[in-house]
Design an enzyme around this catalytic site. Structure first.
Site, PDB file in Angstrom:
ATOM      1  N   ASP A 256       0.876  -1.164   0.000  1.00  0.00           N
ATOM      2  CA  ASP A 256       0.000   0.000   0.000  1.00  0.00           C
ATOM      3  C   ASP A 256       0.918   1.220   0.000  1.00  0.00           C
ATOM      4  O   ASP A 256       1.535   1.541   1.015  1.00  0.00           O
ATOM      5  CB  ASP A 256      -0.892  -0.036   1.254  1.00  0.00           C
ATOM      6  CG  ASP A 256      -1.716   1.242   1.435  1.00  0.00           C
ATOM      7  OD1 ASP A 256      -1.636   2.140   0.568  1.00  0.00           O
ATOM      8  OD2 ASP A 256      -2.437   1.333   2.442  1.00  0.00           O
TER       9      ASP A 256
ATOM     10  N   LYS B  19       2.821  11.180  -3.348  1.00  0.00           N
ATOM     11  CA  LYS B  19       1.784  10.501  -4.136  1.00  0.00           C
ATOM     12  C   LYS B  19       0.877  11.500  -4.863  1.00  0.00           C
ATOM     13  O   LYS B  19       0.362  11.211  -5.932  1.00  0.00           O
ATOM     14  CB  LYS B  19       0.946   9.617  -3.212  1.00  0.00           C
ATOM     15  CG  LYS B  19      -0.048   8.715  -3.908  1.00  0.00           C
ATOM     16  CD  LYS B  19      -0.647   7.761  -2.896  1.00  0.00           C
ATOM     17  CE  LYS B  19      -1.720   6.881  -3.489  1.00  0.00           C
ATOM     18  NZ  LYS B  19      -2.252   5.943  -2.477  1.00  0.00           N
TER      19      LYS B  19
ATOM     20  N   GLU C 214      -7.198   0.423  -4.638  1.00  0.00           N
ATOM     21  CA  GLU C 214      -7.214   0.342  -3.174  1.00  0.00           C
ATOM     22  C   GLU C 214      -8.553  -0.175  -2.634  1.00  0.00           C
ATOM     23  O   GLU C 214      -8.551  -1.066  -1.782  1.00  0.00           O
ATOM     24  CB  GLU C 214      -6.872   1.711  -2.565  1.00  0.00           C
ATOM     25  CG  GLU C 214      -5.394   2.042  -2.740  1.00  0.00           C
ATOM     26  CD  GLU C 214      -5.053   3.511  -2.525  1.00  0.00           C
ATOM     27  OE1 GLU C 214      -5.922   4.278  -2.041  1.00  0.00           O
ATOM     28  OE2 GLU C 214      -3.908   3.894  -2.839  1.00  0.00           O
TER      29      GLU C 214
ATOM     30  N   ASP D  78     -12.716   5.625   2.634  1.00  0.00           N
ATOM     31  CA  ASP D  78     -11.282   5.656   2.962  1.00  0.00           C
ATOM     32  C   ASP D  78     -10.857   7.074   3.326  1.00  0.00           C
ATOM     33  O   ASP D  78     -10.730   7.936   2.462  1.00  0.00           O
ATOM     34  CB  ASP D  78     -10.481   5.136   1.749  1.00  0.00           C
ATOM     35  CG  ASP D  78      -8.963   5.127   1.997  1.00  0.00           C
ATOM     36  OD1 ASP D  78      -8.509   5.693   3.006  1.00  0.00           O
ATOM     37  OD2 ASP D  78      -8.251   4.553   1.155  1.00  0.00           O
TER      38      ASP D  78
END
Ligand code: ADP
Ligand code: MG
Length: 629
Positions: A25, A87, A180, A202
């Site tokens: 992850d 990211k 994800e 999330d």
């Protein structure tokens, strides 16, 4: 791209055959690596037992980059050389990103390079834990077979490609990228159900993502996604920070009564705010007793209820976004078959309550919300390398939902990769030029089951230039179609004698939902017969045009070999055939027209052949001929 679940002949894997597979992850705030041991997924921790690796990289001149807690700590002392949240920049070029390009003393770094440092650290951690690290002599006894790396469902091609490039740079063999939310659903075993619609909520450090997945026949499809790239746990920290900053009192030193916090104080108070926030998830009240670097202090008690009130607006925004995603998926909150909480910030009790209220059911929370994505990725990686527990005979495989091909003369489709081919897949086919002296070729990539380009979906075009001039049909152009495990299609064309090359990369499934695919298939079946007829007609027309061109060229070159009568006859047959090509109605008539023109040119062709042979022989000795043929 549809995921099809197919049964594989169940070979039970003996322990010594166990291949090393990891799931990663790669998060905005924290990254983790997990694996499956004895059939159970588990996160791999570092020497100090920590599972989370802060996604922070500290660069110093003449030093190897440092990743993780240490880098994060340097944010206070050396902020110019620490990169966080890289990211957010994946898939962007350096010129678009000032903050990374301006990296202190150590020069510019691309997001791909920075992410690769994080991945390298995770790889080494996994190798250490799995016995794949080199021994004292530097010999590796086992290698990591493959990794599954997760990306947000909304990541586009460029962002996915950048993630893969990072992995390559970090020396990690990528089995595939996985969304994800799909990884989270897999971790909870939702893929084992017959069907259902699931909501994955999330809330990470800096971003909020909500995804609605539909499972049918073992296939997860993303029905809708929503989110906020500027809303996460950090914003909850900030509300506390603002609250605490207002309560800072002067220290003992009289010159420190400034109303504005220094940089060092700000940093320290930020760290404290985060700590207090996290504590408030499991405590009703937290006593803040904090001395800042300047000597100023904050001494106050904060209750969970107070914190919830301060941050209520942030939480409400996530609920609004979730409702919108539900609407986009065309469903009611009450229709969800399961809700999964992902991300460290979902530990806040208020989040759990708000989500439970919205859906009228308790969300799944028994797995660690920081870890669920990595765990699901590890399970998927374990399957992909072929480690299966007894009775676990299912393998998730991607297939190409619609055939991929290219346009050939006459607007026809030549299928290169047919639908339902499992990916990754690659196939090459040779093509040639249509005209004498043709130096460029247009490659038009299409998707669909129909015979005519006009009835298929156009995916992309490119041109191959620099083909050496040759007679029609002499050039050999190899076109390669390659679909990788993530559904990315690359098409390359290469002229074999010179090696000149051109290519494109496209994502074939982009923008096509299941319904559109189904429609395209129904159309293809419904039109199969008519399509076959059309195809034959177009093929005849292409043959006819090729013959017309060749005849025309021959006449231009060698009209001296033709009698006036022959020239008139050939001219007439050519006119008739051109007419048939134009109307494009009757394949049989076209075939007859081709035969008629061929017959009319028979004598002419023979005369040209004789002449060519005579020219070839002229001036040569007979002995040379043997070796020169
Ligand atoms: P990302 O997916 O962005 O990498 P994570 O899922 O690791 O992020 O979430 C990080 C966030 O979770 C941080 O804001 C952190 O403060 C928050 N967090 C972690 N533990 C808790 C907790 N016990 N209570 C509230 N927030 C928490
Ligand atoms: Mg995350």
């Amino acid at each position: 791209m549809a995921l099809l679940q197919i049964a594989e002949p169940g070979q039970s894997s003996a322990p010594h055959e166990h291949r090393l597979a990891i799931g990663i992850d790669l998060g905005t705030t924290n990254s983790l690596v997990a694996t499956v041991r004895s059939g159970l997924p588990e996160v791999i921790v570092d020497e100090s037992g920590r599972a989370l690796l802060p996604s922070a990289v500290w660069y110093r001149a003449d030093h190897a980059p440092v990743v993780g807690e240490v880098a994060l700590a340097q944010r206070i002392t050396d902020p110019r050389n620490v990169v966080v949240s890289v990211k957010r920049w994946m898939g962007r070029s350096l010129s678009e990103i000032d903050s990374l390009a301006d990296l202190g003393d150590s020069g510019p770094r691309s997001p791909v390079q920075v992410s690769a440092e994080i991945l390298k650290t995770l790889r080494e951690r996994a190798e250490q834990a799995l016995g794949a690290a080199p021994d004292v002599l530097g010999i590796r006894h086992q290698e990591i077979t493959g990794a599954v790396i997760t990306v947000p469902a909304h990541f586009d091609d460029a962002q996915r490609q950048a993630t893969k490039d990072s992995a390559r740079l970090a020396g990690i063999p990528v089995l595939r990228l996985l969304n994800e939310p799909t990884a989270a659903a897999i971790a909870y075993g939702l893929d084992q159900q017959a069907q259902g619609r699931f909501v994955i909520y999330d809330l990470g450090g800096g971003t909020f993502d909500v995804s609605i997945l539909q499972l049918s026949r073992g296939v997860f499809e993303v029905l809708s996604t929503g989110g906020d790239t500027a809303l996460g746990g950090d914003d909850f920290d900030r509300t506390l920070f603002d609250h605490l900053a207002g309560l800072v009192v002067p220290g003992a030193l009289p010159d420190l009564t400034l109303s504005v916090l220094s940089d060092a104080d700000t940093s320290a108070l930020r760290v404290e705010s985060r700590r207090v926030k996290e504590l408030l998830s499991s405590h009703a009240e937290v006593q803040v007793n904090c001395a800042l670097p300047s000597g100023r202090r904050v001494e106050v008690s904060v209750t969970a209820a107070e914190f919830e009130k301060m941050s209520a607006a942030l939480l409400a925004r996530t609920i609004v976004t979730t409702r919108r995603a539900l609407r986009d998926a065309g469903m009611q909150a009450s229709e969800a078959d399961g809700v999964v909480l992902v991300g460290g910030a979902t530990r806040m009790p208020a989040v759990r309550r708000a989500v439970a209220d919205l859906f009228g059911r308790e969300p799944l929370t028994n797995l660690d919300p920081d870890q669920v994505v990595a765990l699901g990725a590890a399970m998927q990686a374990n399957l992909l390398v072929g480690n299966r527990a007894p009775g676990e005979d299912w393998l998730l495989l991607d297939v190409i939902p619609l055939s991929l091909g290219l346009e050939t003369m006459g607007g026809l489709v030549e299928r290169i990769l047919t639908r339902n081919t499992t990916i990754p897949a690659a196939r090459a086919q040779e093509f040639t030029t249509f005209k004498d002296g043709q130096t460029a070729m247009a490659v038009h990539v299409v998707q669909g089951e129909r015979e005519l380009v006009a009835d298929c979906r156009s995916l992309g075009r490119f041109e191959l230039r620099g083909i050496p001039p040759m007679v029609a049909g002499a050039a050999r152009i190899q076109v390669t179609f390659q679909v990788d495990a993530d559904g990315l299609l690359s098409v390359a064309a290469r002229e074999l004698s010179t090696g000149v090359e051109a290519s494109v990369t496209v994502k074939p499934s982009y923008g096509l939902g299941d319904e559109a695919i189904a429609q395209m298939l129904t159309d293809a079946f419904g039109h199969a017969e008519a399509d076959a007829r059309m195809r034959s007609l177009h093929e005849q027309a292409v043959d006819a045009e090729r013959l017309l061109l060749a005849t025309q060229t021959a006449i231009e070159q060698d009209s001296a070999l033709l009698s006036v009568a022959d020239q008139a006859l050939i001219g007439q047959r050519m006119a008739e055939l051109s007419e048939l090509c134009e109307t494009l109605k009757d394949a049989d008539a076209l075939r007859a027209g081709i035969a008629a023109l061929s017959a009319a040119t028979e004598g002419f062709a023979a005369a040209r052949m004789d002449q060519a042979v005579r020219q070839a022989l002229a001036g040569r000795r007979v002995e040379d001929l043997d070796t020169n043929v």
